[in-house]
Design a protein around this motif. Structure first.
Motif, PDB file in Angstrom:
ATOM      1  N   TYR A 244       0.830  -1.215   0.000  1.00 20.31           N
ATOM      2  CA  TYR A 244       0.000   0.000   0.000  1.00 20.31           C
ATOM      3  C   TYR A 244       0.861   1.261   0.000  1.00 20.31           C
ATOM      4  O   TYR A 244       0.594   2.203  -0.740  1.00 20.31           O
ATOM      5  CB  TYR A 244      -0.924  -0.034   1.227  1.00 20.31           C
ATOM      6  N   ASP A 245       1.906   1.282   0.838  1.00 23.24           N
ATOM      7  CA  ASP A 245       2.803   2.444   0.881  1.00 23.24           C
ATOM      8  C   ASP A 245       4.194   1.967   1.311  1.00 23.24           C
ATOM      9  O   ASP A 245       4.577   2.103   2.482  1.00 23.24           O
ATOM     10  CB  ASP A 245       2.265   3.496   1.849  1.00 23.24           C
ATOM     11  N   PRO A 246       4.942   1.383   0.364  1.00 22.46           N
ATOM     12  CA  PRO A 246       6.213   0.728   0.704  1.00 22.46           C
ATOM     13  C   PRO A 246       7.264   1.645   1.327  1.00 22.46           C
ATOM     14  O   PRO A 246       8.148   1.174   2.037  1.00 22.46           O
ATOM     15  CB  PRO A 246       6.718   0.190  -0.649  1.00 22.46           C
ATOM     16  N   GLY A 247       7.156   2.940   1.078  1.00 21.08           N
ATOM     17  CA  GLY A 247       8.159   3.863   1.611  1.00 21.08           C
ATOM     18  C   GLY A 247       7.793   4.481   2.944  1.00 21.08           C
ATOM     19  O   GLY A 247       8.549   5.293   3.488  1.00 21.08           O
ATOM     20  N   SER A 248       6.639   4.105   3.491  1.00 24.32           N
ATOM     21  CA  SER A 248       6.180   4.715   4.748  1.00 24.32           C
ATOM     22  C   SER A 248       6.976   4.172   5.932  1.00 24.32           C
ATOM     23  O   SER A 248       7.546   3.077   5.871  1.00 24.32           O
ATOM     24  CB  SER A 248       4.690   4.420   4.953  1.00 24.32           C
ATOM     25  N   PRO A 249       7.011   4.910   7.047  1.00 21.95           N
ATOM     26  CA  PRO A 249       7.755   4.444   8.230  1.00 21.95           C
ATOM     27  C   PRO A 249       7.275   3.066   8.714  1.00 21.95           C
ATOM     28  O   PRO A 249       8.085   2.232   9.131  1.00 21.95           O
ATOM     29  CB  PRO A 249       7.466   5.526   9.279  1.00 21.95           C
ATOM     30  N   GLY A 250       5.975   2.823   8.641  1.00 20.27           N
ATOM     31  CA  GLY A 250       5.455   1.526   9.082  1.00 20.27           C
ATOM     32  C   GLY A 250       5.974   0.378   8.232  1.00 20.27           C
ATOM     33  O   GLY A 250       6.403  -0.662   8.746  1.00 20.27           O
ATOM     34  N   ALA A 251       5.958   0.565   6.902  1.00 23.16           N
ATOM     35  CA  ALA A 251       6.431  -0.482   5.988  1.00 23.16           C
ATOM     36  C   ALA A 251       7.933  -0.728   6.184  1.00 23.16           C
ATOM     37  O   ALA A 251       8.383  -1.889   6.222  1.00 23.16           O
ATOM     38  CB  ALA A 251       6.148  -0.081   4.544  1.00 23.16           C
ATOM     39  N   LEU A 252       8.692   0.346   6.329  1.00 24.01           N
ATOM     40  CA  LEU A 252      10.145   0.189   6.504  1.00 24.01           C
ATOM     41  C   LEU A 252      10.455  -0.511   7.830  1.00 24.01           C
ATOM     42  O   LEU A 252      11.391  -1.320   7.909  1.00 24.01           O
ATOM     43  CB  LEU A 252      10.831   1.559   6.436  1.00 24.01           C
ATOM     44  N   SER A 253       9.661  -0.228   8.852  1.00 24.65           N
ATOM     45  CA  SER A 253       9.870  -0.873  10.158  1.00 24.65           C
ATOM     46  C   SER A 253       9.558  -2.364  10.078  1.00 24.65           C
ATOM     47  O   SER A 253      10.294  -3.192  10.625  1.00 24.65           O
ATOM     48  CB  SER A 253       9.003  -0.217  11.229  1.00 24.65           C
ATOM     49  N   TYR A 254       8.468  -2.716   9.404  1.00 21.73           N
ATOM     50  CA  TYR A 254       8.134  -4.139   9.269  1.00 21.73           C
ATOM     51  C   TYR A 254       9.178  -4.879   8.424  1.00 21.73           C
ATOM     52  O   TYR A 254       9.478  -6.043   8.675  1.00 21.73           O
ATOM     53  CB  TYR A 254       6.730  -4.320   8.692  1.00 21.73           C
ATOM     54  N   LEU A 255       9.738  -4.185   7.434  1.00 15.05           N
ATOM     55  CA  LEU A 255      10.804  -4.800   6.635  1.00 15.05           C
ATOM     56  C   LEU A 255      12.024  -5.090   7.514  1.00 15.05           C
ATOM     57  O   LEU A 255      12.624  -6.170   7.438  1.00 15.05           O
ATOM     58  CB  LEU A 255      11.191  -3.865   5.475  1.00 15.05           C
ATOM     59  N   GLU A 256      12.371  -4.139   8.385  1.00 14.17           N
ATOM     60  CA  GLU A 256      13.492  -4.348   9.311  1.00 14.17           C
ATOM     61  C   GLU A 256      13.194  -5.474  10.299  1.00 14.17           C
ATOM     62  O   GLU A 256      14.067  -6.290  10.619  1.00 14.17           O
ATOM     63  CB  GLU A 256      13.800  -3.047  10.078  1.00 14.17           C
ATOM     64  N   ALA A 257      11.941  -5.519  10.781  1.00 17.54           N
ATOM     65  CA  ALA A 257      11.552  -6.582  11.719  1.00 17.54           C
ATOM     66  C   ALA A 257      11.665  -7.955  11.043  1.00 17.54           C
ATOM     67  O   ALA A 257      12.113  -8.928  11.659  1.00 17.54           O
ATOM     68  CB  ALA A 257      10.133  -6.345  12.219  1.00 17.54           C
ATOM     69  N   ALA A 258      11.265  -8.023   9.772  1.00 16.20           N
ATOM     70  CA  ALA A 258      11.358  -9.291   9.027  1.00 16.20           C
ATOM     71  C   ALA A 258      12.817  -9.717   8.867  1.00 16.20           C
ATOM     72  O   ALA A 258      13.152 -10.904   9.028  1.00 16.20           O
ATOM     73  CB  ALA A 258      10.691  -9.139   7.658  1.00 16.20           C
ATOM     74  N   LYS A 259      13.684  -8.754   8.566  1.00 16.08           N
ATOM     75  CA  LYS A 259      15.117  -9.075   8.438  1.00 16.08           C
ATOM     76  C   LYS A 259      15.677  -9.571   9.770  1.00 16.08           C
ATOM     77  O   LYS A 259      16.464 -10.519   9.818  1.00 16.08           O
ATOM     78  CB  LYS A 259      15.899  -7.827   7.992  1.00 16.08           C
ATOM     79  N   GLU A 260      15.245  -8.919  10.849  1.00 15.08           N
ATOM     80  CA  GLU A 260      15.712  -9.305  12.181  1.00 15.08           C
ATOM     81  C   GLU A 260      15.252 -10.719  12.529  1.00 15.08           C
ATOM     82  O   GLU A 260      16.012 -11.527  13.067  1.00 15.08           O
ATOM     83  CB  GLU A 260      15.173  -8.302  13.208  1.00 15.08           C
ATOM     84  N   LEU A 261      13.996 -11.019  12.186  1.00 18.28           N
ATOM     85  CA  LEU A 261      13.451 -12.357  12.424  1.00 18.28           C
ATOM     86  C   LEU A 261      14.246 -13.406  11.646  1.00 18.28           C
ATOM     87  O   LEU A 261      14.573 -14.478  12.170  1.00 18.28           O
ATOM     88  CB  LEU A 261      11.982 -12.379  12.014  1.00 18.28           C
ATOM     89  N   ALA A 262      14.567 -13.081  10.395  1.00 15.45           N
ATOM     90  CA  ALA A 262      15.323 -14.016   9.555  1.00 15.45           C
ATOM     91  C   ALA A 262      16.731 -14.235  10.114  1.00 15.45           C
ATOM     92  O   ALA A 262      17.234 -15.374  10.138  1.00 15.45           O
ATOM     93  CB  ALA A 262      15.401 -13.484   8.125  1.00 15.45           C
ATOM     94  N   LYS A 263      17.352 -13.167  10.605  1.00 16.19           N
ATOM     95  CA  LYS A 263      18.709 -13.298  11.153  1.00 16.19           C
ATOM     96  C   LYS A 263      18.722 -14.098  12.451  1.00 16.19           C
ATOM     97  O   LYS A 263      19.693 -14.788  12.745  1.00 16.19           O
ATOM     98  CB  LYS A 263      19.317 -11.913  11.377  1.00 16.19           C
ATOM     99  N   GLN A 264      17.634 -14.007  13.216  1.00 12.84           N
ATOM    100  CA  GLN A 264      17.524 -14.827  14.430  1.00 12.84           C
ATOM    101  C   GLN A 264      17.687 -16.305  14.083  1.00 12.84           C
ATOM    102  O   GLN A 264      18.341 -17.068  14.776  1.00 12.84           O
ATOM    103  CB  GLN A 264      16.133 -14.668  15.067  1.00 12.84           C
ATOM    104  N   GLY A 265      17.078 -16.690  12.960  1.00 14.37           N
ATOM    105  CA  GLY A 265      17.151 -18.087  12.535  1.00 14.37           C
ATOM    106  C   GLY A 265      18.561 -18.498  12.163  1.00 14.37           C
ATOM    107  O   GLY A 265      18.984 -19.627  12.425  1.00 14.37           O
ATOM    108  N   GLU A 266      19.332 -17.567  11.572  1.00 19.10           N
ATOM    109  CA  GLU A 266      20.716 -17.880  11.205  1.00 19.10           C
ATOM    110  C   GLU A 266      21.576 -18.106  12.438  1.00 19.10           C
ATOM    111  O   GLU A 266      22.518 -18.875  12.412  1.00 19.10           O
ATOM    112  CB  GLU A 266      21.314 -16.699  10.395  1.00 19.10           C
ATOM    113  N   GLN A 267      21.215 -17.384  13.516  1.00 23.76           N
ATOM    114  CA  GLN A 267      22.047 -17.467  14.736  1.00 23.76           C
ATOM    115  C   GLN A 267      21.757 -18.692  15.567  1.00 23.76           C
ATOM    116  O   GLN A 267      22.498 -19.016  16.486  1.00 23.76           O
ATOM    117  CB  GLN A 267      21.816 -16.196  15.577  1.00 23.76           C
ATOM    118  N   ARG A 268      20.618 -19.376  15.280  1.00 22.90           N
ATOM    119  CA  ARG A 268      20.242 -20.501  16.142  1.00 22.90           C
ATOM    120  C   ARG A 268      21.150 -21.697  15.912  1.00 22.90           C
ATOM    121  O   ARG A 268      21.616 -21.928  14.810  1.00 22.90           O
ATOM    122  CB  ARG A 268      18.788 -20.895  15.863  1.00 22.90           C
TER     123      ARG A 268
END
Length: 268
Positions: A244-268
């Motif tokens: 809906y609005d990929p450049g909005s603060p909410g979208a960018l925050s969720y993108l960062e959260a998704a990256k963080e979630l993915a990196k958690q898996g790499e560290q396990r």
């Protein structure tokens, strides 16, 4: 981003309503798909809000999670692709699901129905055409549907609203997680807590975030999701904020959260 070695099954749970649970599930799922992952969202909430955000039909009688839990249908038979988002699929929820708890109450192995369905699926595991992430969206309760999700998962993500009552009820959720771990699913763990509706202008939000981090340490994700109009608007257009609005603060925050979630898996 690199794919995990095998499917990660993550339940988004919090029996307190209005904390951004469904919003976080659908936006992180969409962000993971945009990052090249194959993602399945299982909507376990009879309200079907995840379906609304993905513009997927969920009128009464639509095949979905009710058929999986009550009739033993295979996931592959009820999965639908999410429009406009490659690599993202959904098992819809309908109002039929509201009766599932009553229908299952005397059934043997009622808490394991979803786990059994995932175990039978050829797309859960380490095969090449696997889903990389299965995200399960729960109703705001600790009933049989949520217990099914906890038994089927290996990780719990808890969205927590940055407000005064944030920790209220969290003890009951953690107690339920502990009970499920002890009796039904020893591999279950709370892997992440996501602060949502964060308003950086208020002292209260930062105090809540500090208190949650003090209690739970590194389990709390570094990314906070801001209180944002675009995030709230998106579902009324049948979209997540990611499209809906990929450049909005909410979208960018969720993108960062998704990256963080993915990196958690790499560290396990």
């Amino acid at each position: 981003m690199p794919r995990p070695a095998s499917t990660r099954v993550i339940v988004s749970a919090n029996q307190k309503g209005g904390v951004g649970k469904t919003t976080s599930t659908v936006n992180i799922a969409a962000a993971l798909a945009q990052l090249g992952q194959k993602v399945l969202v299982i909507d376990l909430d009879p309200q079907g809000n995840a379906c609304t955000a993905f513009d997927v039909d969920h009128y009464q009688g639509t095949p979905g999670t009710y058929e999986v839990l009550v009739e033993g249908a295979a996931l592959e038979d009820v999965v639908v692709p999410v429009p406009k988002l490659d690599g993202l699929e959904l098992v819809p929820a309908t109002i039929d699901l509201a009766g599932a708890e009553v229908e299952l109450v005397e059934e043997e192995g009622r808490e394991q129905r979803l786990k059994t369905a995932l175990a039978r699926s050829p797309r859960v595991g380490d095969a090449e055409d696997r889903w990389d992430y299965v995200l399960i969206d729960c109703p705001p309760s600790l009933g049989l549907l949520t217990v099914n999700a906890l038994v089927a998962s290996t990780e719990v993500m808890i969205p927590i609203q940055a407000e005064y009552y944030a920790l209220e009820g969290l003890g009951q959720l953690l107690k339920t997680v502990e009970m499920v771990r002890a009796a039904l699913n020893p591999s279950l763990k709370v892997s992440s807590m996501l602060i949502t509706m964060y308003d950086a202008r208020t002292r209260l939000a930062s105090q809540v975030a500090e208190e949650v981090r003090e209690h739970f340490g590194d389990t709390v994700m570094r990314t906070f999701i801001p209180r944002a109009v675009r995030v709230s608007e998106a579902p009324s257009f049948g979209q997540t904020v990611m499209t809906y609005d990929p450049g909005s603060p909410g979208a960018l925050s969720y993108l960062e959260a998704a990256k963080e979630l993915a990196k958690q898996g790499e560290q396990r």
